[in-house]
Design an enzyme around this catalytic site. Structure first.
Site, PDB file in Angstrom:
ATOM      1  N   SER A 163      92.528  76.118  28.054  1.00 44.87           N
ATOM      2  CA  SER A 163      92.762  75.002  28.975  1.00 44.87           C
ATOM      3  C   SER A 163      93.997  74.168  28.684  1.00 44.87           C
ATOM      4  O   SER A 163      94.368  73.328  29.497  1.00 44.87           O
ATOM      5  CB  SER A 163      91.534  74.089  29.016  1.00 44.87           C
ATOM      6  OG  SER A 163      90.457  74.760  29.622  1.00 44.87           O
ATOM      7  N   SER A 212      91.695  73.971  32.294  1.00 44.69           N
ATOM      8  CA  SER A 212      91.190  72.784  32.957  1.00 44.69           C
ATOM      9  C   SER A 212      92.099  71.567  32.829  1.00 44.69           C
ATOM     10  O   SER A 212      91.869  70.548  33.493  1.00 44.69           O
ATOM     11  CB  SER A 212      89.805  72.432  32.398  1.00 44.69           C
ATOM     12  OG  SER A 212      89.860  72.190  31.003  1.00 44.69           O
ATOM     13  N   LYS A 245      93.598  63.470  29.801  1.00 45.25           N
ATOM     14  CA  LYS A 245      92.763  64.397  30.557  1.00 45.25           C
ATOM     15  C   LYS A 245      91.389  63.776  30.762  1.00 45.25           C
ATOM     16  O   LYS A 245      90.788  63.242  29.824  1.00 45.25           O
ATOM     17  CB  LYS A 245      92.649  65.715  29.793  1.00 45.25           C
ATOM     18  CG  LYS A 245      91.761  66.765  30.448  1.00 45.25           C
ATOM     19  CD  LYS A 245      91.713  68.016  29.573  1.00 45.25           C
ATOM     20  CE  LYS A 245      90.835  69.091  30.187  1.00 45.25           C
ATOM     21  NZ  LYS A 245      90.787  70.322  29.356  1.00 45.25           N
TER      22      LYS A 245
END
Length: 486
Positions: free
Chosen positions: A177, A153, A74
């Site tokens: 997230s 996210s 990520k």
């Protein structure tokens, strides 16, 4: 060998590498081919390091539990990798051209486990929302319906797994997230207890102990194994979670005993779509069939969080935004172009700069009181697990969470509503897992969340593996799945 990575989880692939059935290079080549097939449509990658990954696959990899398995990081939080950029979803940060000069503790542990990193995945700018639609890199699309968001996210990481490109992907969870994108893409998302893994060397508990590192996976066993990889105190960490009796991977298939489980299919403070309530209710019914004592119940504090938790939670994030921007400007020796940030980012920075020290501390105190009140439901009232929908809606359309500066209260309230089932457990630090137990009539995944008392990932994993056996999901594939056109 490309079909091997289409169907297998990371644990199985690592076993095939150990047994000599497949080589790390074959797995990496297969993953690269699948990314090149799916990413042009789904837009989940923001940086590729394919040549480096191939060279690593041919070299002497660490003999860890995931030796030779490809993955992605990520592009936000503690996914720093030495020699690689970290854009954080922002054109401003991208254009600074900053390259990491060290690995985060989480990245180092993933690499030590033998994983091979193929690149970095798309995120919203700085991650204050639960959709992945940054201006800098464009929206990531949900492979179940490309008109819809995959969540955020960790949205890019979720799509990397859901599309069949890699078997697992790094993520971070400060307000849902990991769990929210797992729910919206039909995957498993485990958020570990606060302090279970190190946030260093760059962070201690910022902000207020909300975030944890982890991964989005296809199976419960991969989720458990990744927590084992990441778990453990590192020098300088402000605290650590209780040491488990044994590796979490050893909890798979262990009978959990007869548990007392509460189901909260909806909350008084917010609306929940009937389909999402049904998902939680059906999960409760299945748990009852499996021999547990299940009733409609939830901590009372969850019912008043719109006014009593959410403003303080997001104000704490705003304070962190403002502090981070101030620190970055000091590091580069000049002000950043504030107008180039996205509207939601600017709103958080402005709010954080307006906050006084007393207001920041007051929000922390409110969150601490909320945490103690929530804990009583497990400790004093005798419940073992809580079951909720993961989200109050099925996967929502792209643009649904766009921030409108002219109607900021409504915009923020939409984010509050979307995170009503996730944020409470970042505030409390409890472990929680999203499982893909329900699909709508038109084929959209809806996750169900299980929450345990602080430090009880072992119990979560036992029950999650029990549910995985009773209602398997690994056979489900989205329309935009690698190789689906063959």
């Amino acid at each position: 060998m490309r079909d091997e990575i289409y169907e297998a989880d990371a644990t199985e692939l690592a076993g095939k590498v150990r047994d000599g059935e497949v080589s790390p290079r074959e797995l990496v080549e297969a993953a690269i081919a699948r990314i090149e097939e799916t990413d042009p449509t789904l837009n989940f990658m923001v940086h590729r390091r394919f040549e480096e990954a191939l060279a690593e696959a041919d070299g002497a990899l660490p003999d860890g539990p995931f030796r030779g398995v490809p993955t992605v990081l990520k592009d936000l939080g503690q996914g720093l990798m030495k020699g690689q950029p970290n854009y954080a979803g922002s054109a401003v940060i991208r254009d600074l051209g900053v390259i990491a000069d060290h690995d985060s503790n989480a990245t180092r542990r993933l690499l030590d486990a033998g994983l091979i990193v193929l690149g970095r995945t798309n995120v919203p700018e700085f991650g204050p929302t639960v959709t992945t639609e940054p201006v800098a890199f464009g929206p990531t699309l949900n492979p179940w319906d490309t008109s819809r968001s995959p969540g955020g996210s960790s949205g890019g990481s979720a799509v990397a797994v859901a599309s069949g490109s890699v078997p697992l992907a790094h993520g971070g969870d400060a307000g849902g997230s990991i769990r929210i994108p797992a729910s919206m893409t039909g995957l498993v998302g485990l958020k570990a207890s606060r302090g279970r893994m190190s946030m260093g060397p760059d962070l201690g508990e910022e902000p207020a102990g909300f975030p944890v590192e982890g991964a989005i996976t296809r199976t419960v066993r991969d989720a458990a194994a990744i927590v084992d990889v990441l778990a453990g105190w590192e020098p300088g960490d402000p605290y650590t979670a209780p040491t488990p009796a044994r590796p979490f991977a050893d909890e798979l298939g262990v009978p959990p005993g007869r548990l007392r489980i509460g189901v909260a299919a909806e909350l008084a403070d917010f609306e929940t779509d009937p389909e999402c309530s049904l998902a939680a209710t059906r999960a409760g019914a299945l748990l009852s069939e499996l021999g547990h004592d299940v009733d409609a119940a939830a901590p009372a504090a969850m019912q008043t969080q719109r006014s009593e938790l959410m403003p303080h939670f997001f104000r704490t994030l705003s304070a962190l935004f403002a502090a981070n921007i101030t620190g970055l400007e000091a590091a580069i020796g000049r002000p950043l172009d504030f107008d180039r940030f996205e509207p939601l980012t600017r709103d958080h920075i402005e709010q954080g700069r307006r906050m006084t020290a007393a207001e920041t501390v007051q929000s922390r105190l409110v969150i601490n009181r909320f945490t103690r009140t929530m804990a009583e439901w497990w400790a004093a009232d005798g419940w073992d697990l809580l079951v909720t929908p993961m989200l109050p809606t099925p996967p929502f359309p792209l643009g649904y969470l766009d921030f409108d500066p002219a109607d900021r209260e409504r915009s923020h309230d939409r984010i509050y509503a979307a995170t009503q089932y996730s944020v409470p457990f970042n505030a409390t630090g409890q472990p929680a897992i999203s499982l893909p137990l329900h699909w709508t009539a038109d084929g959209l995944p809806i996750g169900v969340q299980l929450v345990a008392a602080y430090g009880r990932e072992d119990l979560l994993i036992r029950v999650a593996s029990q549910l995985e056996q009773a209602a398997p999901w690994a056979h489900r594939r989205p329309p935009a799945f690698a190789g689906s056109s063959r």
